[in-house]
Structure formats: structure tokens, C-alpha cells
Design a protein around this motif. Structure first.
Motif, PDB file in Angstrom:
ATOM      1  N   SER A 129     -16.923 -13.943 -38.285  1.00  0.00           N
ATOM      2  CA  SER A 129     -16.555 -13.307 -37.020  1.00  0.00           C
ATOM      3  C   SER A 129     -17.003 -14.135 -35.825  1.00  0.00           C
ATOM      4  N   THR A 130     -18.223 -14.647 -35.865  1.00  0.00           N
ATOM      5  CA  THR A 130     -18.765 -15.418 -34.744  1.00  0.00           C
ATOM      6  C   THR A 130     -17.965 -16.697 -34.520  1.00  0.00           C
ATOM      7  N   MET A 160     -15.698  -4.525 -47.087  1.00  0.00           N
ATOM      8  CA  MET A 160     -16.955  -4.431 -46.341  1.00  0.00           C
ATOM      9  C   MET A 160     -17.090  -5.596 -45.359  1.00  0.00           C
ATOM     10  N   ILE A 161     -16.747  -6.785 -45.822  1.00  0.00           N
ATOM     11  CA  ILE A 161     -16.813  -7.964 -44.955  1.00  0.00           C
ATOM     12  C   ILE A 161     -15.787  -7.849 -43.829  1.00  0.00           C
ATOM     13  N   ALA A 162     -14.611  -7.304 -44.160  1.00  0.00           N
ATOM     14  CA  ALA A 162     -13.578  -7.118 -43.142  1.00  0.00           C
ATOM     15  C   ALA A 162     -14.048  -6.157 -42.049  1.00  0.00           C
ATOM     16  N   VAL A 163     -14.745  -5.102 -42.427  1.00  0.00           N
ATOM     17  CA  VAL A 163     -15.285  -4.159 -41.439  1.00  0.00           C
ATOM     18  C   VAL A 163     -16.284  -4.854 -40.518  1.00  0.00           C
ATOM     19  N   ILE A 164     -17.129  -5.698 -41.093  1.00  0.00           N
ATOM     20  CA  ILE A 164     -18.109  -6.439 -40.295  1.00  0.00           C
ATOM     21  C   ILE A 164     -17.404  -7.354 -39.293  1.00  0.00           C
ATOM     22  N   ILE A 165     -16.364  -8.041 -39.745  1.00  0.00           N
ATOM     23  CA  ILE A 165     -15.626  -8.952 -38.866  1.00  0.00           C
ATOM     24  C   ILE A 165     -15.010  -8.182 -37.704  1.00  0.00           C
ATOM     25  N   ILE A 166     -14.377  -7.053 -38.006  1.00  0.00           N
ATOM     26  CA  ILE A 166     -13.763  -6.240 -36.954  1.00  0.00           C
ATOM     27  C   ILE A 166     -14.825  -5.710 -35.996  1.00  0.00           C
ATOM     28  N   ALA A 167     -15.950  -5.275 -36.532  1.00  0.00           N
ATOM     29  CA  ALA A 167     -16.997  -4.663 -35.710  1.00  0.00           C
ATOM     30  C   ALA A 167     -17.632  -5.655 -34.746  1.00  0.00           C
ATOM     31  N   SER A 168     -17.837  -6.889 -35.192  1.00  0.00           N
ATOM     32  CA  SER A 168     -18.593  -7.847 -34.375  1.00  0.00           C
ATOM     33  C   SER A 168     -17.715  -8.774 -33.547  1.00  0.00           C
ATOM     34  N   PHE A 169     -16.447  -8.925 -33.917  1.00  0.00           N
ATOM     35  CA  PHE A 169     -15.588  -9.901 -33.242  1.00  0.00           C
ATOM     36  C   PHE A 169     -15.417  -9.594 -31.751  1.00  0.00           C
ATOM     37  N   PHE A 170     -15.098  -8.360 -31.425  1.00  0.00           N
ATOM     38  CA  PHE A 170     -14.706  -8.038 -30.054  1.00  0.00           C
ATOM     39  C   PHE A 170     -15.860  -8.109 -29.045  1.00  0.00           C
ATOM     40  N   PRO A 171     -17.066  -7.614 -29.371  1.00  0.00           N
ATOM     41  CA  PRO A 171     -18.167  -7.802 -28.410  1.00  0.00           C
ATOM     42  C   PRO A 171     -18.475  -9.268 -28.141  1.00  0.00           C
ATOM     43  N   ILE A 172     -18.381 -10.096 -29.188  1.00  0.00           N
ATOM     44  CA  ILE A 172     -18.691 -11.519 -29.013  1.00  0.00           C
ATOM     45  C   ILE A 172     -17.603 -12.211 -28.210  1.00  0.00           C
ATOM     46  N   VAL A 173     -16.329 -11.965 -28.554  1.00  0.00           N
ATOM     47  CA  VAL A 173     -15.245 -12.670 -27.866  1.00  0.00           C
ATOM     48  C   VAL A 173     -15.188 -12.295 -26.393  1.00  0.00           C
ATOM     49  N   ILE A 174     -15.474 -11.038 -26.062  1.00  0.00           N
ATOM     50  CA  ILE A 174     -15.469 -10.615 -24.653  1.00  0.00           C
ATOM     51  C   ILE A 174     -16.553 -11.350 -23.879  1.00  0.00           C
ATOM     52  N   TYR A 204     -25.889 -10.219 -29.917  1.00  0.00           N
ATOM     53  CA  TYR A 204     -26.824  -9.099 -30.064  1.00  0.00           C
ATOM     54  C   TYR A 204     -26.075  -7.801 -30.318  1.00  0.00           C
ATOM     55  N   VAL A 205     -25.097  -7.516 -29.449  1.00  0.00           N
ATOM     56  CA  VAL A 205     -24.331  -6.273 -29.566  1.00  0.00           C
ATOM     57  C   VAL A 205     -23.512  -6.269 -30.860  1.00  0.00           C
ATOM     58  N   GLY A 206     -22.864  -7.399 -31.144  1.00  0.00           N
ATOM     59  CA  GLY A 206     -22.044  -7.492 -32.346  1.00  0.00           C
ATOM     60  C   GLY A 206     -22.844  -7.295 -33.615  1.00  0.00           C
ATOM     61  N   PHE A 207     -24.069  -7.833 -33.641  1.00  0.00           N
ATOM     62  CA  PHE A 207     -24.910  -7.674 -34.822  1.00  0.00           C
ATOM     63  C   PHE A 207     -25.258  -6.205 -35.053  1.00  0.00           C
ATOM     64  N   ALA A 208     -25.658  -5.515 -33.995  1.00  0.00           N
ATOM     65  CA  ALA A 208     -26.049  -4.105 -34.129  1.00  0.00           C
ATOM     66  C   ALA A 208     -24.879  -3.262 -34.633  1.00  0.00           C
ATOM     67  N   ILE A 209     -23.697  -3.487 -34.064  1.00  0.00           N
ATOM     68  CA  ILE A 209     -22.521  -2.728 -34.489  1.00  0.00           C
ATOM     69  C   ILE A 209     -22.156  -3.083 -35.926  1.00  0.00           C
ATOM     70  N   SER A 210     -22.263  -4.354 -36.279  1.00  0.00           N
ATOM     71  CA  SER A 210     -21.921  -4.801 -37.636  1.00  0.00           C
ATOM     72  C   SER A 210     -22.805  -4.144 -38.688  1.00  0.00           C
ATOM     73  N   TRP A 211     -24.099  -4.132 -38.437  1.00  0.00           N
ATOM     74  CA  TRP A 211     -25.047  -3.582 -39.405  1.00  0.00           C
ATOM     75  C   TRP A 211     -24.783  -2.098 -39.635  1.00  0.00           C
ATOM     76  N   ARG A 212     -24.573  -1.358 -38.526  1.00  0.00           N
ATOM     77  CA  ARG A 212     -24.282   0.073 -38.658  1.00  0.00           C
ATOM     78  C   ARG A 212     -22.954   0.304 -39.379  1.00  0.00           C
ATOM     79  N   SER A 213     -21.957  -0.491 -39.028  1.00  0.00           N
ATOM     80  CA  SER A 213     -20.631  -0.315 -39.621  1.00  0.00           C
ATOM     81  C   SER A 213     -20.636  -0.651 -41.110  1.00  0.00           C
TER      82      SER A 213
END
Length: 249
Positions: A66-67, A117-131, A176-185
Motif C-alpha cells: 500500500s505504501t 486480509m492483505i487486500a483489506v490492509i491495502i484499502i485501509a492504508s492507501f488513502f490516508p497515505i496518498v492524500i 501513522y494514520v494508515g498504520f492505525a487503520i490497517s491494524w484495526r481493519s
């Protein structure tokens, strides 16, 4: 002194937990001692280690993918106004969609196992980082870009010597934000459709009424989040945070 005060929260929580658990049977709301004994038992069985390692493997793999994509797309969007205007409505739309909303569809498409599971992590973290990467690109002084181009920088050289150093401070916030969302997701996705992992461990033990293991799993989620924050995210932030002020130095 301030850093040491933060650790006082741990014995405070344990004290309150002990007081509350005393009001309930151990099979309903276990005490810290009960959960500690359960942890020793689960560790001895050897299964909990496998769940932990699998969740961490999924997190690291999905987050790295995702990163990389977020940095690439963010830099392209920041460098091209046309691409940015095309991309932003999509980013806004998909960022507003909870990552877990995709989990059932991903499980149908990809089946059980690591892939959804990996796909969920990618979706969860991609958008906070790209923004944040796009915001970092927007803050680059035009004079820096013109100067680099005058000196012959273009393509990957412009990206490496100008774009990347300039966007790092903003991008770190997104990480930072992407990691937190990824772990929870990830944990939530494992609870819904996982066949292993910390989330699965919690869901399975909840179904059989093992409250001690449920609390053990919850504690592991927070523990590994803290561990990765202090061993990985904070050192990265500390190393690159100073770059944000180099213009004013």
C-alpha cells in the motif's frame, strides 16, 4: 519526567480492571491474573504464536504494498494537475467507505486465507497515505522545482532529489494514520472471515465462551500496536520530522 508519567497509565488500568473484575465471575469478566495464566497456557500450546506471526506477516506485506503504491500515485498526482483532478473525487469517495465494508466481497472474490486480509490492509492504508503525499507535493515551493530542472533534474532524478525529500514529513503523518487503520481493519477482517490470526483467535474464543482468551487477544492487539509504534513508527518520524523545518533553518 513526562515520558515516565505515561507508563503510569498501565498500573492504573490494571488496578481498575482488577476492581471491576472482582464484581463478576471469572468466566464472565476475568481478572488480570486469570488472563495472565491463560496467556501462559496458550503460549505453551504453541498456537497463539502462529496467530500472532500470521497477523504481523499480513500487516507488513499489505502495508508495504500500500505504501509503495500510495507514494507512486501521490507523486504522480502532485506532479500532474490533470491526473490530480481526475483522482481526487475517487480518493474522496473510497476514503469515505469503511475498509471493512469491502471485506465480505473480498472474501467472496479471493476466498479465505491471506489474500482478502492483505487486500483489506491495502484499502485501509492507501488513502490516508496518498492524500498526505499529495498534500506534501502541493507544498513544494515552485522555486525548488524550477531550480532542479534548471540544473538538469528530470524524471526519477527530480523525484529522488526534490519530490521525496520534500514530501516525507507530510507522508509520515499519513503512514501513522494508515498504520492505525490497517491494524484495526486487519483484526476485524480476521474476525469476520479469517481462518487464523489474532482476530480469528478472538472470534473463535468468543464463540466458545472463553473470556480469558478473548481479553488476551485484545491485549495483544494493543501491545503489538504499541511495540510497532515505539520500535518503528516513532524512530522513522523522529528521523524525518526535522526535514519539515529545513526551509526555515
Amino acid at each position: 519526567m513526562k515520558k515516565k508519567i505515561g507508563w503510569l497509565a498501565i498500573p492504573f488500568v490494571v488496578l481498575v480492571w482488577t476492581m471491576v473484575s472482582a464484581q463478576y465471575p471469572s468466566y464472565v469478566f476475568p481478572s488480570p491474573i486469570d488472563v495472565f495464566h491463560e496467556g501462559i497456557k496458550q503460549w505453551g500450546k504453541g498456537e497463539i504464536q502462529l496467530h500472532i506471526l500470521l497477523s504481523l506477516k499480513r500487516l507488513v506485506l499489505g502495508f508495504l504494498i500500500s505504501t509503495c503504491f500510495a507514494f507512486l500515485i501521490g507523486i504522480l498526482a502532485g506532479a500532474s494537475r490533470t491526473f490530480r483532478d481526475f483522482l481526487m473525487p475517487l480518493v474522496t469517495y473510497f476514503q469515505a467507505t469503511p475498509p471493512m465494508a469491502w471485506a465480505p466481497l473480498l472474501i467472496i472474490l479471493l476466498g479465505l486465507g491471506d489474500a482478502p486480509m492483505i487486500a483489506v490492509i491495502i484499502i485501509a492504508s492507501f488513502f490516508p497515505i496518498v492524500i498526505n503525499v499529495i498534500q506534501g507535493m502541493n507544498m513544494i515551493p515552485e522555486s525548488h522545482i524550477r531550480a532542479a530542472k534548471t540544473l538538469g533534474a528530470k524524471g526519477w532524478k527530480l523525484t529522488y532529489y526534490v519530490y521525496l525529500p520534500e514530501i516525507i514529513p507530510a507522508a509520515i503523518s499519513g503512514v501513522y494514520v494508515g498504520f492505525a487503520i490497517s491494524w484495526r481493519s486487519l483484526v476485524a477482517a480476521e474476525m469476520i472471515g479469517g481462518n487464523a490470526g489474532i482476530g480469528y483467535f478472538i472470534a473463535f474464543n468468543g464463540q466458545i465462551g472463553n473470556a480469558s482468551s478473548v481479553l488476551l487477544g485484545i491485549l495483544l492487539i494493543g501491545f503489538f500496536a504499541l511495540l510497532m509504534d515505539y520500535l518503528l513508527l516513532k524512530p522513522i518520524h523522529k528521523k524525518f520530522a526535522g526535514w519539515a523545518s529545513r526551509e526555515t533553518a
